[in-house]
Design a protein around this motif. Structure first.
Motif, mmCIF file in Angstrom:
data_model
loop_
_atom_site.group_PDB
_atom_site.id
_atom_site.type_symbol
_atom_site.label_atom_id
_atom_site.label_comp_id
_atom_site.label_asym_id
_atom_site.label_seq_id
_atom_site.Cartn_x
_atom_site.Cartn_y
_atom_site.Cartn_z
ATOM 1 N N UNK A 82 0.839 -1.211 0.000
ATOM 2 C CA UNK A 82 0.000 0.000 0.000
ATOM 3 C C UNK A 82 0.874 1.261 0.000
ATOM 4 N N UNK A 83 1.926 1.274 0.838
ATOM 5 C CA UNK A 83 2.729 2.497 0.956
ATOM 6 C C UNK A 83 3.697 2.701 -0.213
ATOM 7 N N UNK A 84 3.698 1.783 -1.184
ATOM 8 C CA UNK A 84 4.426 2.072 -2.428
ATOM 9 C C UNK A 84 3.813 3.315 -3.084
ATOM 10 N N UNK B 3 -2.238 6.423 13.796
ATOM 11 C CA UNK B 3 -3.163 6.965 12.793
ATOM 12 C C UNK B 3 -2.682 6.583 11.390
ATOM 13 N N UNK B 4 -1.365 6.642 11.169
ATOM 14 C CA UNK B 4 -0.811 6.293 9.852
ATOM 15 C C UNK B 4 -1.068 4.823 9.542
ATOM 16 N N UNK B 5 -0.775 3.953 10.536
ATOM 17 C CA UNK B 5 -0.998 2.516 10.324
ATOM 18 C C UNK B 5 -2.466 2.219 10.058
ATOM 19 N N UNK B 6 -3.340 2.913 10.811
ATOM 20 C CA UNK B 6 -4.775 2.699 10.623
ATOM 21 C C UNK B 6 -5.179 3.055 9.197
ATOM 22 N N UNK B 7 -4.687 4.187 8.717
ATOM 23 C CA UNK B 7 -5.041 4.614 7.359
ATOM 24 C C UNK B 7 -4.531 3.601 6.322
ATOM 25 N N UNK B 38 -4.688 8.142 -4.308
ATOM 26 C CA UNK B 38 -5.819 9.067 -4.446
ATOM 27 C C UNK B 38 -5.964 9.920 -3.184
ATOM 28 N N UNK B 39 -5.787 9.292 -2.015
ATOM 29 C CA UNK B 39 -5.872 10.032 -0.753
ATOM 30 C C UNK B 39 -4.850 11.176 -0.720
ATOM 31 N N UNK B 40 -3.610 10.870 -1.136
ATOM 32 C CA UNK B 40 -2.549 11.891 -1.101
ATOM 33 C C UNK B 40 -2.868 13.039 -2.050
ATOM 34 N N UNK B 41 -3.423 12.704 -3.220
ATOM 35 C CA UNK B 41 -3.809 13.745 -4.189
ATOM 36 C C UNK B 41 -4.863 14.666 -3.586
ATOM 37 N N UNK B 57 -0.981 13.395 12.491
ATOM 38 C CA UNK B 57 0.055 12.517 11.913
ATOM 39 C C UNK B 57 -0.135 12.251 10.418
ATOM 40 N N UNK B 58 -1.357 12.455 9.910
ATOM 41 C CA UNK B 58 -1.599 12.174 8.494
ATOM 42 C C UNK B 58 -1.203 13.358 7.620
ATOM 43 N N UNK B 59 -0.890 14.505 8.267
ATOM 44 C CA UNK B 59 -0.555 15.681 7.462
ATOM 45 C C UNK B 59 0.838 16.225 7.762
ATOM 46 N N UNK B 60 1.441 15.803 8.876
ATOM 47 C CA UNK B 60 2.711 16.447 9.263
ATOM 48 C C UNK B 60 3.948 15.649 8.865
#
Lengths: 238, 134
Positions: A82-84, B3-7, B38-41, B57-60
């Motif tokens: 996923x993190x790729x 939070x990152x792992x959950x996402x 898509x999430x990052x975009x 944590x998802x933005x910093x």
């Protein structure tokens, strides 16, 4: 003796022991690989597998017992895939510019792999179920096993051939590309991911992040294309 | 980090559901990779104002460093499957030599053809568009 033995029986059955053995062997293998300047033959997957395999053989531990501990590491393959998306996202402009060469290389690479595998296996008189098990060998193991099973191959044999292909590809890629004097990390990485799936991708990330990014893309695209092409190619023959 | 792992797990789970549900011959995690992209975009596009409502944590940059940590150790994750191979090498004995030839030759040719076609097309495309990246 009785006390030591019951401690061993206890430890050997908990995930703790085999998880620890896996991580420790990997740290050691990574140190060995680093000490050789990341020489391709000092492949960390290969060294770790040999180390852990020896421990299991010496202690007479069956694989399912080992896997109870190692499954936590195995599970991380999914999240790592996923993190790729992260390197891909950071380099999306570079990737978009290389779209045409990528698609051409994907089509040529996937078709060549299938043709060579099926052709060569035929020449060497390998039995049909083995040829089927070989066909998806450059694809990431989950998909390859699915393809093999659907076509009447042996998924376990396919998994073995997939891992061996990954290790062979990860060892061959750097010397081969250097001999060809190809310095384009996009092309080198893409070839590694197409021919040697995740193990090739892991090798590509050791060499450069650009190579790793393109290897990840190639791995995903080839899984998709080979799933379509392998049944067609085998259908033409049998 | 949690939070990152959950996402990451949510992306994988949805990918798995889509792959099984639609019967697409692509692994769930690969679809999850697309979802993460898509999430990052969307996050960085800013149209939805996600940056304000998402956990920090998802933005910093924590999400990115978690990703880097996983990718740096990609080799480790093939070890359990690789160890399984050692136990089943008996399957290879009967045809071992022939299989070794097929694996070596096909993997080398696969690398060779892929890289040469990639480079050939790059040269073709860049001749038409001289401002292209080298």
């Amino acid at each position: 003796m009785g006390g030591d033995f019951s401690l061993w029986v206890y430890l050997a059955r908990t995930p703790l022991l085999w998880l620890t053995v896996t991580l420790t062997a990997y740290v050691l293998a990574d140190r060995i690989a680093a000490a050789t300047g990341r020489h391709p033959i000092a492949n960390p997957v290969l060294i770790t597998v040999v180390l852990v395999g020896s421990v299991l053989a010496v202690s007479g531990t069956p694989y399912p017992t080992y896997f109870e501990g190692a499954q936590f590491v195995h599970f991380l393959l999914g999240p790592a895939t996923v993190v790729l998306a992260m390197p891909l996202y950071e380099r999306r402009a570079t990737v978009a510019r290389a779209l045409v060469p990528m698609l051409a290389a994907l089509a040529a690479g996937a078709a060549t792999t299938l043709a060579v595998v099926i052709g060569l296996a035929g020449l060497l008189d390998l039995p049909q179920p083995i040829v089927i098990s070989l066909a998806p060998k450059s694809v990431t193991s989950g998909v390859a096993m699915g393809i093999s099973e659907a076509l009447g191959g042996d998924p376990t044999l396919t998994a073995i051939l997939v891992i061996l292909t990954g290790i062979i590809g990860a060892i061959l890629v750097t010397p081969l590309m250097d001999a060809l004097q190809i310095r384009d990390m996009r092309a080198r990485g893409f070839a590694a991911g197409l021919a040697a799936h995740g193990i090739g991708t892991a090798r590509a990330f050791q060499v450069s992040e650009v190579a790793g990014t393109f290897a990840g893309i190639a791995m995903g695209l080839n899984a998709f294309l080979t799933a379509i092409l392998a049944p067609l190619a085998l259908h033409l023959l049998y | 980090m949690i939070a990152s792992l959950a996402l990451i797990l949510v992306a994988q789970l949805v990918g798995e559901i889509v792959a099984r549900g639609a019967g697409i011959p692509v692994p769930g995690p690969v679809i999850g990779m697309g979802l993460m992209f898509a999430f990052l975009l969307v996050r960085d596009g800013g149209q939805l104002g996600l940056a304000r409502i998402l956990p920090k944590p998802l933005t910093d940059g924590t999400l990115e460093s978690t990703a880097r940590g996983l990718l740096m150790n990609l080799s480790l994750m093939f070890v359990p499957a690789g160890v399984g191979v050692v136990g089943r090498l008996d399957l290879l004995w009967a045809q071992g030599f022939k299989l070794a030839i097929v694996l070596l030759v096909s993997t080398a040719l696969s690398l060779l053809v892929t890289v040469l076609v990639f480079r050939a097309v790059v040269v073709l495309v860049e001749r038409r568009r001289p401002d292209g990246e080298a």
